[in-house]
Design an enzyme around this catalytic site. Structure first.
Site, short mmCIF file in Angstrom:
data_model
loop_
_atom_site.label_atom_id
_atom_site.label_comp_id
_atom_site.label_asym_id
_atom_site.label_seq_id
_atom_site.Cartn_x
_atom_site.Cartn_y
_atom_site.Cartn_z
CD GLU A 136 2.70 -3.20 0.91
OE1 GLU A 136 3.50 -2.96 1.83
OE2 GLU A 136 2.18 -2.31 0.21
CG HIS A 200 2.95 -1.95 -4.30
ND1 HIS A 200 3.82 -0.89 -4.35
CD2 HIS A 200 2.56 -2.04 -3.00
CE1 HIS A 200 3.95 -0.36 -3.14
NE2 HIS A 200 3.19 -1.04 -2.30
NE ARG A 232 -11.53 6.43 -24.61
CZ ARG A 232 -11.56 7.76 -24.44
NH1 ARG A 232 -12.67 8.35 -24.08
NH2 ARG A 232 -10.47 8.49 -24.63
N GLY A 254 -3.19 12.63 5.43
CA GLY A 254 -3.24 13.97 4.84
C GLY A 254 -2.13 14.22 3.83
CG ASP A 279 2.09 1.85 4.34
OD1 ASP A 279 2.60 0.72 4.53
OD2 ASP A 279 2.34 2.53 3.33
CB ALA A 313 9.68 5.43 2.46
ZN LIG Z 1 2.72 -0.47 -0.25
#
Ligand SMILES: [Zn+2]
Length: 390
Positions: A136, A200, A232, A254, A279, A313
């Site tokens: 990532e 990102h 738009r 959540g 994550d 984070a």
């Molecule tokens: Zn990320």
């Protein structure tokens, strides 16, 4: 051959997730590392089959998590080793994850190389649960960096591209900001064997569309750290929601995404294209509630990982909680949520011929979940955590 290699086990009296719904009229039989058959309750069993009575518990395909930064106290960026992966995979297994991609956030290219080597060696060594690697970054857009270190983010040059190869023995997911590279570069990454996802990113809808046409197939943590839907300019979010072919990872803790936004994603993408990711950071399945993220102190407060500036984070989420949250916060059913944690990520990764569903011939990666939705056991290739030690 070990005795366990050909042992047959029949799981009965459970609610079995098959093709997106729960069935209570099935018996699932495993032999060795595979699902041998899924049969009716009245069909005869072979002699010598061990019978496990699930007493109404759920039997699910093992959870597949495509985005795991850490667990068990380990941050993969700090420990891009076989042992680091082993610790992370063991920690997440307690929450039903039987396949995961250890995930590197933006770092030096040497760390990316170490991560690739570690994932390759871990798969070759048979570390239970490791299915590949998620890189990532660093080929992201600093304008949408979140907690990624701006100094690590860099363009994907021709030289780097030529030196970059996917794993020879697993899935290699690469999150990129597509606006930082030509669509031809995305096509080249896909041709090399990378699974390319958008994240990102501050891309326009047109840029995202071009990247999808070049072979990009997913979106990394939908809504978070990407250009938003406006009247738009649909941005990354608008194109992700409108597109039928691509998959979206989503963090259902959540906190990262409001319940109504989860609901919109669910209605647009459905259980076949929306997949739960954690994550997760080191505190998941670990003893400590704080850690260093590349020199940046992060602590868990009220179930959220935040740094000193209050920026999210990663998460303190485990996959079983993600499944519970998704089915409680949106109109989707528990069966839908379980599908989004198993069948759907298997399809995204292209490993659905082996994993992600309960049917004959699949690897016996299975989760037994209690009626109150707690993970009782997670089998990988027919083995419980204890039996896979030997
Ligand atoms: Zn990320």
């Amino acid at each position: 051959m070990k005795e366990s290699a050909s042992k047959s086990v029949a799981y009965r009296s459970g609610k079995v997730l098959v093709q997106g719904r729960f069935r209570d009229d099935l018996v699932v039989i495993t032999r060795g590392d595979r699902i041998a058959s899924v049969q009716g309750v009245d069909d005869p069993l072979d002699d010598g089959v061990q019978i496990i009575d699930l007493a109404g518990d759920y039997l699910l395909p093992g959870f597949i998590d495509t985005q795991v930064n850490g667990g068990g106290g380990v941050l993969f960026n700090d420990q891009p080793t076989v042992e680091g992966i082993r610790t992370i995979a063991e920690a997440h297994r307690a929450f039903g994850t039987t396949s995961l991609l250890p995930t590197l956030i933006s770092d030096d290219l040497e760390v990316v190389e170490q991560g690739l080597e570690a994932a390759r060696d871990a798969i070759a060594a048979g570390v239970p649960g490791v299915r590949g690697l998620h890189i990532e970054g660093p080929f992201l857009n600093a304008a949408r960096r979140g907690v990624h270190d701006a100094d690590k983010i860099r363009p994907l040059s021709r030289e780097i591209l030529d030196g970059l190869s996917p794993l020879p023995n697993g899935c290699t997911l690469l999150t990129v900001a597509p606006e930082t590279m030509e669509p031809a570069v995305i096509a080249e990454l896909v041709n090399k064997g990378f699974i390319v996802s958008c994240g990102h990113s501050d891309a326009t809808q047109k840029q995202v569309k071009s990247a999808l046409q070049a072979g990009m197939r997913g979106f990394t943590h939908l809504y978070n750290a990407m250009s938003q839907l406006t009247p738009r300019e649909p941005g990354v979010v608008g194109q992700a929601l409108a597109d039928d072919e691509s998959w979206c990872g989503i963090i259902a803790d959540g906190h990262h995404v409001a319940a109504e936004s989860l609901e919109v994603a669910w209605r647009c993408k459905g259980a076949g294209k929306l997949m739960l990711v954690t994550d997760a950071m080191p505190p998941v399945g670990g003893a400590e509630s704080s850690f260093q993220l590349l020199g940046n102190p992060v602590s868990v407060r009220n179930g959220v990982c935040i740094d000193a500036h209050g920026t999210l984070a990663g998460s303190a989420l485990d996959m079983a909680s993600a499944v519970r949250n998704m089915s409680q916060l949106t109109s989707c059913t528990l069966a839908d949520a379980c599908t989004m944690a198993s069948t759907t990520p298997a399809a995204f990764l292209g490993i659905d011929d082996q994993r992600g569903s309960i049917e004959a011939g699949q690897v016996a990666d299975l989760v037994i979940m209690s009626k109150d939705r707690r993970v009782r056991s997670a089998l990988i290739a027919g083995q419980t955590p204890d039996s896979s030690l030997n």
